[in-house]
Write a protein that holds these residues in place. Structure first.
Motif, PDB file in Angstrom:
ATOM      1  N   LEU A   1       0.794  -1.201   0.198  1.00 28.06           N
ATOM      2  CA  LEU A   1      -0.022   0.011  -0.175  1.00 28.06           C
ATOM      3  C   LEU A   1       0.834   1.340  -0.120  1.00 28.06           C
ATOM      4  N   TRP A   2       2.306   1.165   0.118  1.00 31.29           N
ATOM      5  CA  TRP A   2       3.089   2.336   0.352  1.00 31.29           C
ATOM      6  C   TRP A   2       2.570   3.523  -0.713  1.00 31.29           C
TER       7      TRP A   2
ATOM      8  N   PHE B   1       7.593 -10.008  -4.956  1.00 31.32           N
ATOM      9  CA  PHE B   1       7.328  -9.458  -3.546  1.00 31.32           C
ATOM     10  C   PHE B   1       6.722  -8.162  -3.477  1.00 31.32           C
ATOM     11  N   TRP B   2       7.048  -7.266  -4.136  1.00 31.12           N
ATOM     12  CA  TRP B   2       6.472  -5.953  -3.921  1.00 31.12           C
ATOM     13  C   TRP B   2       6.030  -5.395  -5.330  1.00 31.12           C
ATOM     14  N   VAL B   3       6.413  -5.276  -6.231  1.00 27.22           N
ATOM     15  CA  VAL B   3       6.241  -4.475  -7.290  1.00 27.22           C
ATOM     16  C   VAL B   3       4.591  -4.945  -7.937  1.00 27.22           C
TER      17      VAL B   3
ATOM     18  N   MET C   1       1.806  -4.160  -5.201  1.00 26.30           N
ATOM     19  CA  MET C   1       1.699  -2.557  -5.238  1.00 26.30           C
ATOM     20  C   MET C   1       0.841  -2.474  -6.305  1.00 26.30           C
ATOM     21  N   VAL C   2       1.133  -2.795  -7.629  1.00 25.43           N
ATOM     22  CA  VAL C   2       0.176  -2.732  -8.766  1.00 25.43           C
ATOM     23  C   VAL C   2      -1.371  -2.985  -8.293  1.00 25.43           C
ATOM     24  N   MET C   3      -1.327  -4.238  -7.763  1.00 25.00           N
ATOM     25  CA  MET C   3      -2.637  -4.749  -7.651  1.00 25.00           C
ATOM     26  C   MET C   3      -3.480  -3.877  -6.731  1.00 25.00           C
ATOM     27  N   MET C   4      -2.736  -3.478  -5.555  1.00 26.91           N
ATOM     28  CA  MET C   4      -3.435  -2.764  -4.578  1.00 26.91           C
ATOM     29  C   MET C   4      -3.657  -1.371  -4.926  1.00 26.91           C
TER      30      MET C   4
END
Length: 887
Positions: A461-462, A494-496, A499-502
């Protein structure tokens, strides 16, 4: 206009000014961004480093690249925001604090949850600022007034909001599933938190007898200790060896349990014997088969890696000790057929490296399919672009095959799952706020779920939680979506992707437009830097010794998007030498500013050829650097600046400008040289500033300039007015000629500074005229005096070295370069010495005793010496023959 006449220190010492300028930037709020409607935004969110962390070379590169982009866009006039912060790093941080407790002879259970969390927060306050301080030493121009933490009040509120919304939509559910379990960290892990390493193990072949005969099926397993949990044996339905046996019942050795032999297409007939034991509670593939065939799940390994009650007499043993004793028993009862060596991939915890144990447990999951589809579309339709583009396939490939995400962790440090259970009616309620009364029956007997969320849940969510979501803040309106995410290829999943989904689900848009992927920093042998290899390089130590600018420039030069780079100390030295070169050139300019008039602007007729040439080369460099930054080719942009400063500005223009700068009698030419050198240096410092912020600020503040700081000076643009091909072409010809003359002089060992005649023949009369007007350039930079110009049809000089460069025939009469007699005597003496050395080494190598008794390396060294001497002798003999002809 700043005061002139001041100068920088004699030697380049970054310790004298790097901290000073960082403090100046912070004190003057030059990193801070306020929302400004109508101003074009450019924003980046920092990949939040772990609160446990300290700066490593990967962080240094990642943040240097981000800082280059943010400083460049800031100078271009964008409203720039670089959002800093750090991650609470659930497993890693809890492990650190538990380690300190163990040293006190305690565990977290001795303290209890509340007191333990107080200790973790205290640890965070003590050590959490370390990496932020280190990022400052690197020069990172983050907006520190906006620094965030994934467990601060705002982020915690956003996490609960997302959880409750997903829960209410049925996208978060609780289920009994097989998960990756770390017996050391004592928690479930997602697939991405497991690192697979190839290990040399064994394949144990075991007989499973049929219930009603002496026939048996032979199975092969790498984990015999899990057989206590076997509830079936599977074969492929098309495997002719077993077709007639499907449906019969087997007896599990040692245990005596009746288990079915069944067919399933998952089985690979070519692996082992083609028959596999099925342990639904301890293998993810077996779990799936068990669900398809309604097999019982028998748990035989506990959370701590020891055997459970289902292992009978082996209960309480470590899993590997159980394996050892069980194999011995299988051999004794005749059930063990054979053991063979077998190489296979074994999962390890990415945090502590313990071997993962697949276990069935009750966990929380997010349904991923409906979240993944929009994330794939966002990349396919170009709303998000990966740099380099090849990483798009890796990203979409993972999302197309995504499994539901296990988000619960059996930890105390982290975002506690916002679900409350009623002890009286059993109601489970997900809530944004803490619950004290059951909303269904009104009972006050409620308790919260014990588990915490996966760290990557909040990190996902960052980009929008840091800007005030779920509130509709001015920051969200201006800075979201962000422009660029800079990250390593190792956390795309892990992250990218998360973040796109959220971002699409809750932020209302993609979280960023570009994903700029960089590789890893490896050691000089290409190995990953790690504690176990002891090959890590501490960037803080590099900064202490060489300065942050040197480290930054080293990390970016030679860096291409998406590719790993190797760390060489020689490249650090090279970057430091570049800083020295720039420092000395700038100091030279400052020392020659006497009489500088800021209002003086030369007319077109005041510029001589070298002025027009350097201004044109600067304009091309400025355009090329900007173009490469736009393409994320930061390494190529840095190379262009390096080449321009080192070669064209320092080695050529400054040398040619010295005569005018030293000439106090002719004011206008001196002021023209001051103007050109000042303009080019000041504007080139701006181009270099994003890469080397400290040295450029220190120099810029000491030369004529306008403005408070170079970091907010305008980025060079619209410099096409200086483009001048009519100056570049002849200047290039002159430079090529000078280089050729220097090479010829070096070939014959002409003494530096010794003047010698240069005879130049031209086919192009126009070029001859230019050389005639600028013969002084050859006198200054090639020690050519006199310079004789003639048409190409003129007679060719004899006894002269010759070359062709830049469309010019060049002749250097030997009589002016060297004393042939003296040079011949010198070379003959050198040849005689070599003959003696060749004779000595030859005798050594012909000595059978030496060759037989000396170590092979010593003998090889002597052979190499002899070969080197012989090659040198051949070159000397050739040179002597040449001199004899000249004489």
């Amino acid at each position: 206009m700043a005061e002139t006449g001041k100068t920088i220190s004699k030697t380049y010492d970054p310790k004298l000014f790097e901290k000073k300028w960082y403090q100046f930037w912070e004190d003057n709020k030059l990193f801070h961004a306020e929302v400004e409607e109508g101003k074009q935004p450019y924003s980046i969110v920092i990949p939040p480093p772990n609160v446990t962390g300290q700066l490593h070379m990967g962080h240094a590169m990642d943040n240097a690249l981000q800082d280059i982009l943010i400083r460049w866009r800031r100078m271009q006039g964008y409203n720039t925001l670089w959002m800093p912060g750090c991650d609470h790093a659930g497993i890693a941080t809890q492990a650190k604090v538990e380690q300190t407790l163990r040293a006190e002879g305690k565990s977290r259970y001795d303290l209890g949850r509340e007191k333990f969390l107080e200790r973790v927060w205290a640890w965070k306050e003590q050590y959490g600022s370390r990496i932020m301080s280190q990022l400052r030493s690197l020069g990172s121009s983050c907006d520190w007034d906006r620094e965030r933490f994934t467990m601060d009040e705002g982020c915690s509120r956003a996490v609960r909001e997302v959880f409750v919304r997903l829960y209410d939509e049925g996208l978060i559910y609780q289920g009994t599933r097989i998960t990756n379990w770390c017996p050391n960290c004592n928690t479930a892990l997602s697939d991405l938190e497991v690192e697979h390493e190839t290990e040399q193990g064994h394949l144990w072949h075991i007989r499973y007898k049929f219930e009603d005969s002496d026939e048996y099926v032979e199975i092969a397993t790498t984990r015999p200790e899990t057989m206590f949990g076997d509830t079936g044996v599977a074969v492929h339905p098309d495997d002719e060896r077993y077709k007639h046996l499907v449906g019969r019942t087997l007896i599990l050795p040692v245990v005596g349990r009746r288990i079915p032999l069944f067919a399933d297409e998952y089985v690979d007939p070519a692996f082992g014997t083609g028959a596999v034991k099925v342990t639904p509670a301890h293998d993810p593939n077996d779990f799936d088969m068990g669900m398809r065939h309604d097999l019982e799940q028998v748990i035989v390994i506990k959370n701590d890696g020891t055997m459970g009650e289902g292992a009978g007499k082996y209960a309480g043993l470590d899993r590997y000790e159980c394996r050892k004793q069980l194999v011995k028993e299988l051999e004794e009862i005749g059930a063990l057929v054979s053991v063979e060596a077998h190489e296979h991939a074994v999962g390890h915890c990415s945090r502590c490296n313990a071997t993962i144990e697949p276990l069935v447990s009750k966990q929380w999951f997010v349904k991923m399919e409906s979240l993944a589809k929009p994330a794939i579309e966002a990349v396919n339709d170009g709303r998000i672009r990966f740099v380099p583009e090849r990483f798009t396939k890796i990203y979409t490939g993972w999302l197309e095959n995504i499994r539901d995400w296990c988000i619960s962790r059996q930890l105390w440090w982290g975002h506690r799952i916002p679900v409350w259970y009623c002890d009286d009616c059993g109601e489970a309620t997900a809530s944004r706020d803490d619950i004290t009364v059951c909303p269904k029956c009104g009972s006050a007997h409620v308790h919260q779920d014990e588990d915490v969320l996966d760290t990557w849940f909040s990190s996902g969510l960052w980009p929008f939680e840091t800007m005030g979501w779920p509130d509709k803040t001015p920051e969200l309106a201006q800075f979201y979506p962000t422009n660029t995410l800079v990250t390593g290829y190792d956390i795309i999943f892990f992250w990218v992707a998360r973040m796109v989904m959220m971002g699409l689900k809750f932020g209302g848009d993609v979280p960023f437009r570009h994903v700029f992927i960089h590789g890893l920093v490896r050691d000089s042998q290409g190995r990953k830097m790690s504690k176990s290899l002891g090959n890590g390089i501490d960037p803080v130590e590099v900064i202490d010794k060489y300065g942050a600018d040197t480290l930054r420039f080293m990390l970016v030069t030679g860096n291409t998007p998406g590719n790993d780079m190797r760390f060489y100390w020689e490249r650090v030295e090279s970057a430091r030498n570049f800083a020295n070169k720039l420092w000395n050139a700038s100091r030279f300019m400052m020392m020659n500013l006497a009489g500088f008039d800021a209002s003086f602007v030369p007319g077109d007729k005041d510029f001589e050829l070298s002025d027009r040439w350097i201004l044109s080369r600067y304009a091309k460099t400025a355009a090329g650097v900007t173009e490469n930054l736009e393409k994320f080719e930061l390494g190529e942009a840095a190379r262009m600046i390096y080449e321009f400063i080192w070669s064209e500005l320092c080695d050529w223009y400054i040398e040619l400008a010295k005569a005018r700068l030293y000439d106090k009698e002719n004011e206008r030419p001196r002021r023209t040289a001051q103007y050109v050198l000042g303009y080019v240096l000041e504007h080139t410092l701006r181009l270099l500033h994003p890469f080397m912020p400290f040295i450029t600020e220190e120099i810029w503040q000491h030369i004529p300039h306008e403005g408070q700081s170079i970091m907010v000076a305008p980025w060079p643009k619209d410099e096409e007015k200086w483009l001048d091909e009519a100056a570049e072409a002849p200047m290039t010809a002159i430079m090529e000629t000078i280089k050729a003359i220097r090479n010829m002089r070096a070939e014959v060992g002409a003494a530096p500074g010794k003047k010698s005649e240069a005879i130049l023949h031209f086919a192009d009369a126009g070029l001859q005229e230019v050389f005639g007007a600028h013969a002084e350039y050859l006198r200054v930079l090639a020690d050519a005096d006199p310079v004789t110009l003639a048409a190409a049809t003129a007679a060719k000089p004899e006894n002269a070295l010759t070359a062709v460069a830049g469309g010019v025939e060049i002749y250097l009469p030997l009589k002016d370069l060297i004393d042939i007699g003296k040079e011949t005597a010198r070379l003959q003496k050198e040849l005689d010495n070599l003959d003696r050395e060749i004779k000595r080494t030859a005798a050594k190598l012909e000595n059978e005793g030496f060759v037989a008794k000396a170590p092979a390396a010593v003998v090889e060294k002597e052979r190499a010496k002899k070969q080197e001497y012989e090659e040198k002798r051949a070159a000397l003999a050739q040179r002597l023959e040449y001199l004899a002809k000249m004489a």
